[in-house]
Design a protein around this motif. Structure first.
Motif, mmCIF file in Angstrom:
data_model
loop_
_atom_site.group_PDB
_atom_site.id
_atom_site.type_symbol
_atom_site.label_atom_id
_atom_site.label_comp_id
_atom_site.label_asym_id
_atom_site.label_seq_id
_atom_site.Cartn_x
_atom_site.Cartn_y
_atom_site.Cartn_z
ATOM 1 N N ILE A 187 0.825 -1.219 0.000
ATOM 2 C CA ILE A 187 0.000 0.000 0.000
ATOM 3 C C ILE A 187 0.858 1.267 0.000
ATOM 4 N N ARG A 191 0.873 4.078 -2.945
ATOM 5 C CA ARG A 191 0.526 5.465 -2.623
ATOM 6 C C ARG A 191 1.597 6.429 -3.141
ATOM 7 N N LEU A 214 -7.137 4.035 -1.466
ATOM 8 C CA LEU A 214 -6.136 3.311 -0.676
ATOM 9 C C LEU A 214 -6.383 3.492 0.824
#
Length: 771
Positions: A187, A191, A214
């Motif tokens: 993640i 990002r 996200l």
């Protein structure tokens, strides 16, 4: 107790109806489609997560409500709304809602009746391509739930029909994202990449919405982390495992996965909250983590199988038997040795769990790891319907030619869903409509009239007396098929165009190649190839029928075409001798040159008819699939008797298999027939072959050699089922004793005893090869 249950039910209904009001308010308050989607996903995830249990090692379940967002939930798509459920809730709600709340619910009801995406698609299609006929016919595999209004146990429904085809169901399915990228970057890495592209390409709501999405993934992970910690305090016996799960869920929010459990958990949580129903090459995106765990002592094979078993339980909870593909093996894998070690563990998990999902799929190729191949055949031989076998030596060159792509790209083909090919992280390929080719033959015999529906369903192409040569018969058949194919292609294209106007599919777009680079959502110019796939049903039945018509009407002149039509209209009653003649006509599946040539003629025509629609409707590729699900049996029920000798209502030939009972020359002859196709004209076929347990056990090396030879010599796919006909017949008589008997229907598997008797009968009648 009843009073308490009633109160609990009303409280749940109240909460769901309040969610309906809240979700609708958020939707209506935001005009930007990307930000709106991100906000709706956040609202939705707070309500649809199913609490974890103490036994789960891999967590993540969802249960959608009456309104929401999903690519393909329940056969619908994008923004869906279940009006019938709301009507029932409002009948029961009574005083648990205030007058103001009741009015708010009905206002939402009126709003979504027109605003749900499937309704927008129907309006769009009608405005551009004309009204749809509403006909009465049995339930098929591609029918949206909003079209079904039957009571439990009823056999037929009213649905929208397009002549010989079925109305597109409007799913955005079979999109396989880059799970390898997800696991490698995690993640935080994703990002950072979004922020970098946003800086390079400029601010846009698309990038902003991806970042918001996200956050929603992290919200889901943290929700389960808190649950795991609470359960750990309450369940001392499970404390250690639950705390490990909690740590995993915390870690994947802030770092890329560092071990097998973290990688598996991140993959699954992202998949389930995005309704990603199919998985790409699991042995690739988790193989390195798995082997590293083995070599460092973090995990052993049994521990990995326990984690995979927990994942399998999540697949079973979703219960999407037509989807839930997991791919192992094949060319073009990173760290092939590591991938093969995980593939063996996945195979062993399927062997132990032995259920209808996941649809484990092994890509075979010449020179592959012998241990993996032997393990796969062992699992099949023990009565599992998996793994399904696909031949890379055939498929990769065919995919290269079909899509005009490089070998490196083609190596990433994925048989998704029931067997439709997509390119991982590169293409879409939703099969949103079905097409009954035997119905087209029926329309030719009746000058465009559907003899079952008692209505005109196709163009007027001439009375039987006017079709004096087989070339004229074939021309009439073409005129029944081609306009219908174009109409269905438009249905597919309009589905994509409507979807693109309404949403960005943020969760999928993030992991599809080029979307971030281009700053565009998947269906708005982001995905490399926007493909579609009509599902062909009854192809072999149609071809066998035309073989018989050509032979007995046009070549030998034993009957007129009118006489054949009359025999079929009365279901061969009074014409038993003639029916035996038709049954004994040359049939596909016996390596018969005459019969096989007709199948290839029918196949190549419908395949090219689909391809020719591609540019007209604006897709990148529009190519047929022949996978069938249960449609060969379901749709056979409303198809009149056919000239191959099949009776009115009997099943059609399944996918690329022979007409039922027609493959009389042995398994080698059947495989020869199945290997004659030009595989660069389709995007997926199914070849079902059943052999006896005795043949498999007593002649294993011969069976193995036969499988390998087929897949290396223009054999694209094989569903090998090892089961005896006597087991199937006994299961009908004593279902309680055969609860775990699993069979392959077409593009999916099921417990035999749960199937409709019509489908059970079709499976029993298929040939079992015993020598």
């Amino acid at each position: 107790m009843d009073f308490e249950v009633n109160l609990m039910e009303k409280r749940q209904m109240r909460e769901e109806l309040k969610y309906l009001i809240e979700f609708t308010k958020i939707y209506r308050s935001e005009t930007d489609k990307y930000i709106r989607e991100a906000k709706c996903l956040d609202c939705q995830i707070r309500k649809i997560l199913v609490p974890m249990t103490k036994e789960e090692k891999i967590v993540g379940r969802v249960r959608h409500m009456v309104v929401g967002f999903s690519p393909q939930y329940g056969g619908l798509y994008t923004y869906f709304f279940h009006n019938v459920q709301v009507e029932k809730m409002m009948e029961k709600a009574g005083s648990c809602l205030t007058g103001e709340e009741r009015e708010a619910v009905w206002e939402c009801y009126r709003f979504w009746q027109e605003e749900k995406t499937v309704q927008k698609l129907q309006r769009r299609f009608t405005e551009k391509h004309g009204e749809l006929e509403v006909d009465y016919k049995p339930y098929g595999p591609n029918i949206g739930m909003d079209d079904v209004r039957a009571l439990p146990g009823e056999k037929t429904e009213v649905i929208k029909s397009l002549g010989v085809g079925s109305y597109p169901t409007a799913r955005i399915a079979l999109t396989i994202p880059d799970d390898d990228k997800l696991v490698r970057m995690g993640i935080p890495g994703l990002r950072d990449e979004v922020k970098r592209k946003q800086k390079e390409n400029g601010e846009s709501s698309f990038y902003t919405a991806l970042l918001m999405m996200l956050d929603t993934v992290c919200l889901a992970a943290d929700t389960y982390r808190q649950q795991a910690e609470r359960l750990a305090d309450a369940e001392p016996e499970y404390r250690e495992a639950l705390l490990k799960t909690a740590h995993t869920l915390k870690h994947i929010q802030i770092q890329a996965p560092e071990n097998f459990q973290e990688g598996l958990q991140l993959y699954w949580l992202y998949s389930v909250i995005s309704d990603q129903m199919n998985t790409g090459r699991m042995d690739v995106f988790l193989g390195d983590l798995y082997v590293n765990d083995l070599e460092t002592g973090i995990l052993d094979e049994e521990g990995a199988i326990a984690l995979l078993t927990s994942l399998y339980q999540q697949y079973l909870f979703i219960n999407k038997v037509h989807d839930t593909r997991v791919i192992i093996g094949g060319k073009g894998r990173r760290n092939e040795a590591n991938a093969d070690r995980l593939a063996l563990a996945v195979l062993e998990t399927s062997r132990r769990v032995k259920d209808v999902v996941p649809q484990l799929t092994l890509r075979y190729y010449r020179g592959m790891n012998e241990e993996v191949l032997n393990k796969a055949l062992l699992v099949v031989g023990e009565g599992c319907s998996f793994p399904l076998l696909y031949g890379d030596d055939t498929n990769i060159p065919a995919v290269m030619k079909l899509y005009g792509i490089s070998e490196e790209e083609a190596e990433q083909y994925i048989p998704a869903g029931c067997g439709e090919y997509v390119i991982e992280a590169t293409s879409t390929g939703t099969p949103n409509c079905g097409f009954n080719l035997q119905k087209a033959v029926e329309l030719v015999l009746h000058n465009g009239d559907d003899a079952y529906m008692k209505c005109q369903a196709g163009p007027r192409t001439g009375e039987p007396e006017e079709l004096g040569t087989f070339d004229q018969f074939w021309e009439a058949y073409r005129k029944q098929v081609e306009p219908e194919m174009l109409r269905e292609a438009w249905g597919e294209a309009e589905c994509y165009y409507t979807a693109a106007e309404n949403a960005g599919y943020l969760q999928l777009s993030l992991l599809m190649n080029d979307c971030l680079e281009r700053g565009r959502a998947m269906l708005s110019g982001g995905v490399c190839y926007m493909n579609g796939a009509p599902e062909i049903v009854g192809m072999v039945t149609a071809a066998d029928s035309m073989t018989a018509i050509k032979k007995y009407v046009y070549d030998e002149k034993r009957f007129t075409l009118r006489q054949v039509k009359d025999m079929l209209d009365c279901n061969f009653e009074g014409f038993e001798k003639e029916r035996r003649l038709f049954l004994n006509a040359p049939k596909y599946g016996n390596n018969d040159p005459e019969a096989d040539a007709m199948v290839l003629k029918v196949y190549e025509h419908v395949a090219r008819a689909a391809i020719e629609c591609t540019e007209t409707v604006g897709l990148d590729h529009y190519t047929i699939v022949s996978v069938n699900n249960s449609a060969s049996a379901d749709w056979g029920e409303y198809t009149m008797a056919s000239a191959c000798g099949r009776k009115d209502g009997d099943p059609l030939a399944n996918a690329n298999g022979a007409s039922i009972g027609a493959d009389k020359s042995g398994i080698t002859a059947l495989l020869h027939s199945m290997s004659k196709y030009d595989h660069s004209l389709h995007s997926g076929v199914i070849n079902n072959v059943r052999i006896s347990k005795e043949l498999f056990q007593n002649s294993y090396e011969k069976v193995k050699a036969l499988v390998c030879t087929f897949l290396e010599n223009n054999g694209t796919q094989l569903n090998l089922m090892v089961i005896g006909r006597d087991d199937l017949e006994n299961a009908v008589k004593h279902p309680e004793e055969y609860q775990n008997l699993i069979v392959r229907i077409g593009g999916f598997s099921a417990r035999f005893v749960t199937l409709n008797p019509v489908i059970q009968n079709e499976i029993i009648k298929r040939t079992t090869f015993e020598n």
